[in-house]
Scaffold this motif. Structure first.
Motif, PDB file in Angstrom:
ATOM      1  N   HIS A  33     -10.241   8.564  12.633  1.00 60.90           N
ATOM      2  CA  HIS A  33      -9.568   9.434  11.663  1.00 60.90           C
ATOM      3  C   HIS A  33     -10.476   9.838  10.508  1.00 60.90           C
ATOM      4  CE1 HIS A  33      -8.686   6.253   8.525  1.00 60.90           C
ATOM      5  NE2 HIS A  33      -9.004   5.514   9.574  1.00 60.90           N
ATOM      6  N   VAL A  41       0.841  -1.199   0.000  1.00 65.92           N
ATOM      7  CA  VAL A  41       0.000   0.000   0.000  1.00 65.92           C
ATOM      8  C   VAL A  41       0.873   1.245   0.000  1.00 65.92           C
ATOM      9  CG1 VAL A  41      -1.663   1.353   1.328  1.00 65.92           C
ATOM     10  CG2 VAL A  41      -1.976  -1.111   1.079  1.00 65.92           C
ATOM     11  N   ALA A  42       1.873   1.277   0.870  1.00 67.18           N
ATOM     12  CA  ALA A  42       2.769   2.442   0.943  1.00 67.18           C
ATOM     13  C   ALA A  42       3.497   2.655  -0.382  1.00 67.18           C
ATOM     14  CB  ALA A  42       3.774   2.257   2.076  1.00 67.18           C
ATOM     15  N   LEU A  70       1.138   4.191  -2.997  1.00 72.07           N
ATOM     16  CA  LEU A  70       0.916   5.620  -2.764  1.00 72.07           C
ATOM     17  C   LEU A  70       2.147   6.439  -3.139  1.00 72.07           C
ATOM     18  CD1 LEU A  70      -0.957   5.474   0.676  1.00 72.07           C
ATOM     19  CD2 LEU A  70      -1.943   5.596  -1.610  1.00 72.07           C
ATOM     20  N   SER A  90      -7.528  -0.453   1.172  1.00 71.48           N
ATOM     21  CA  SER A  90      -6.799   0.614   1.875  1.00 71.48           C
ATOM     22  C   SER A  90      -6.352   1.696   0.908  1.00 71.48           C
ATOM     23  CB  SER A  90      -5.571   0.029   2.590  1.00 71.48           C
ATOM     24  OG  SER A  90      -5.953  -0.887   3.591  1.00 71.48           O
ATOM     25  N   ILE A  91      -5.942   1.291  -0.286  1.00 69.64           N
ATOM     26  CA  ILE A  91      -5.414   2.253  -1.259  1.00 69.64           C
ATOM     27  C   ILE A  91      -6.476   3.257  -1.684  1.00 69.64           C
ATOM     28  CG2 ILE A  91      -4.608   2.467  -3.641  1.00 69.64           C
ATOM     29  CD1 ILE A  91      -3.039  -0.146  -3.170  1.00 69.64           C
ATOM     30  N   LYS A 113      -7.354  10.918   2.018  1.00 71.45           N
ATOM     31  CA  LYS A 113      -6.151  11.466   2.656  1.00 71.45           C
ATOM     32  C   LYS A 113      -5.315  12.319   1.711  1.00 71.45           C
ATOM     33  CE  LYS A 113      -7.057   9.268   6.479  1.00 71.45           C
ATOM     34  NZ  LYS A 113      -7.445   9.994   7.712  1.00 71.45           N
ATOM     35  N   ASN A 171      -7.318   5.842   1.045  1.00 67.52           N
ATOM     36  CA  ASN A 171      -6.139   6.658   1.309  1.00 67.52           C
ATOM     37  C   ASN A 171      -5.928   7.693   0.209  1.00 67.52           C
ATOM     38  OD1 ASN A 171      -5.200   5.739   3.803  1.00 67.52           O
ATOM     39  ND2 ASN A 171      -4.123   4.014   2.902  1.00 67.52           N
ATOM     40  N   TYR A 200     -10.083   0.408   7.506  1.00 63.70           N
ATOM     41  CA  TYR A 200     -11.234   0.954   6.790  1.00 63.70           C
ATOM     42  C   TYR A 200     -12.437   0.001   6.748  1.00 63.70           C
ATOM     43  CZ  TYR A 200      -8.414   4.893   5.107  1.00 63.70           C
ATOM     44  OH  TYR A 200      -7.630   6.027   5.036  1.00 63.70           O
TER      45      TYR A 200
END
Length: 539
Positions: free
Chosen positions: A316, A215-216, A219, A247-248, A255, A251, A290
């Motif tokens: 969040h 995921v990181a 992004l 998650s992606i 975000k 985000n 999520y």
């Protein structure tokens, strides 16, 4: 205006390479429809020539008329051959898709070791294959396998691969972290270099999760210039899995401010993730960000007290944004705030200064000390709260049950249960067989109650779990039984604890049916329940 990001879902192809995942053609079609409703832009259906399931999928998916682009997967032509005569490429054309993903080598080590050919021939394989499919009008995504490892080993050749794919007409150049070993800062730096090199093709990213960084890394790639993310729902995939789109997507959108899905579509994310988990028959971690059931669950009393004032204190985002919901867990850590929040959620009036409130907290803590767990058994908890508030009336009086389990040589085990109840002053005695003692008990209990509460015909047990609480007593250890039950569109869980697994199961079964009848008094879509059942709840 924010930048739009394209979501490429490969759950039906790369996701099925995960251990324990096997999808039929019908399963794949159901998931494709669900993904289309979510709003993903590409759905990779598989390799149209690799197996009968994928062949059937590509034939039938055209009938669904989905908005998403259905994509077929394949590899570049074989070495020392012609693209026009390559069976794999021609099967892609025959599948009827408008878009395709071609995987090719970008790491010189792989070219020499896996393909056993020259670097020049690999470039020709890439060019010929892409150009052939482009001549037939397909949108082509070139997945550069092991791109980051290839770049770190031989950056000139890795970039030459991408330039050759662009020269052939590739619409997308997708950088693959196939072994999942690249760090986020490396991804950002390398994508930035490629972004400054290409002129016509757009960039995509395809990462694996071997370092828990898929995921990181995805992004990071977007922030460096990638406009397409390839991944799977719930992170399914080979080894440690692929980049998790659950998650992606939020985000990126919530975000980082990118355009990904329409807000109403984003609200379907949790439902989609859980639906696919059920179809794939794969356990979904409760703490999955999520979309997990615990993603917005609160247990500590201080936390609960704060979120009652303003949920932003410990959340969040608003859970509803992704289709999830806030949950307050009640356990041995529970304080007054937890109980009040749960009661408020259920519409049960509870006065903080009332003795009943303090008594319920004390009782819950005592039960949890005995081994009960209400975090995963909301229905049993609701029954406790309603009983403490005087909302429940007695449905029936339990008198006794007996079990008969017989095993003869060469014959299957026979389980039979005998249940004796008192309902409205009438003594009811029933017997029933079942597939095991718990199923026999369930059948006998329903048989006794069904005349008085016909709505129970629509209830069925959907899951049954047994947990040994302390193994020091071996087979005499205390156990906790969790039962999940379902009706038309609802599910609920109940708990029972005992040193005897049959007694623990009985507790959970009885709570399950008591809870079902509470719901039936609130819904009009059931057969009318006689007077005895209508007296269950005082509102």
């Amino acid at each position: 205006m924010s930048k739009a990001i394209s979501i490429f879902d490969t759950t039906l192809r790369d996701g099925t390479q995960g251990e324990g995942i096997s999808l039929s053609a019908d399963d794949k079609l159901k998931i494709a429809k669900k993904l289309d409703q979510l709003g993903v832009h590409y759905i990779e259906g598989g390799n149209p020539g690799s197996n009968s399931k994928d062949i059937e999928f590509f034939k039938r998916v055209q009938e669904l008329r989905l908005s998403a682009k259905i994509t077929a997967f394949g590899s570049t032509r074989r070495k020392d051959s012609q693209a026009e005569h390559d069976a794999n490429l021609n099967r892609i054309l025959e599948s009827g898709v408008k878009a395709t993903t071609l995987v090719g080598k970008s790491w010189d080590f792989h070219v020499h070791t896996a393909l056993q050919t020259s670097l020049e021939e690999n470039l020709a394989m890439i060019y010929d294959s892409i150009a052939y499919l482009k001549r037939h009008g397909l949108e082509v995504m070139f997945d550069a396998e092991h791109f980051f490892d290839g770049y770190k080993n031989n950056p000139e050749y890795a970039l030459a691969v991408m330039r050759k794919a662009e020269e052939a007409g590739a619409d997308w150049l997708v950088m693959c972290d196939t072994n999942g070993g690249t760090m986020p800062h490396e991804v950002h730096d390398i994508v930035s270099v490629l972004a400054g090199t290409v002129t016509t093709s757009r960039l995509g990213i395809h990462t694996h999760n071997d370092c828990e960084l898929a995921v990181a890394n995805s992004l990071s790639a977007v922030r460096a210039g990638a406009e397409q993310i390839q991944g799977t729902m719930n992170g399914y995939g080979e080894r440690c899995g692929n980049a998790n789109l659950c998650s992606i997507i939020p985000n990126l959108q919530l975000k980082l401010g990118y355009e990904v899905l329409e807000p109403d579509r984003l609200k379907q994310l949790t439902n989609t993730a859980r639906y696919i988990s059920e179809i794939a028959n794969v356990y979904m971690p409760v703490n999955q960000p999520y979309v997990g059931t615990a993603a917005f669950a609160h247990k500590g009393g201080i936390h609960v007290s704060a979120i009652l004032r303003d949920s932003r204190t410990y959340e969040h985002i608003a859970p509803e944004t992704v289709g999830n919901r806030q949950r307050v867990l009640v356990s041995e850590l529970a304080g007054q705030s937890n109980i009040l929040s749960k009661a408020q959620e259920l519409g049960i009036p509870f006065d903080p200064e009332n003795e009943n409130t303090r008594a319920v907290i004390s009782k819950i803590k005592d039960l949890e000390h005995q081994g009960y767990q209400f975090e995963g058994a909301d229905a049993s908890l609701e029954l406790l709260l309603r009983e403490a508030n005087g909302d429940l009336k007695e449905l029936f009086v339990f008198e006794s049950f007996k079990m008969l389990v017989e095993k003869s040589a060469g014959k299957p085990v026979i389980s039979e249960a005998f249940v004796k109840l008192n309902i409205d002053g009438n003594s009811i005695y029933t017997a029933a067989e079942g597939n095991g003692p718990v199923n026999a008990l369930d059948n006998a209990l329903r048989k006794a109650l069904i005349t008085y509460y016909p709505g129970l015909q629509e209830i069925h047990l959907s899951d049954y779990k047994v947990r040994v609480l302390d193994d020091k007593d071996a087979t005499a250890s205390k156990v906790r039984v969790l039962i999940e039950s379902k009706d038309y569109g609802n599910s609920w869980s109940t708990v029972g604890v005992s040193g005897n697994v049959i007694e623990a199961s009985w507790e959970a079964l009885v709570d399950s049916l008591r809870y079902a009848l509470i719901g039936q008094t609130k819904r009009e879509d059931y057969t009318e329940i006689p007077t005895a059942a209508h007296g269950l709840v005082n509102h």
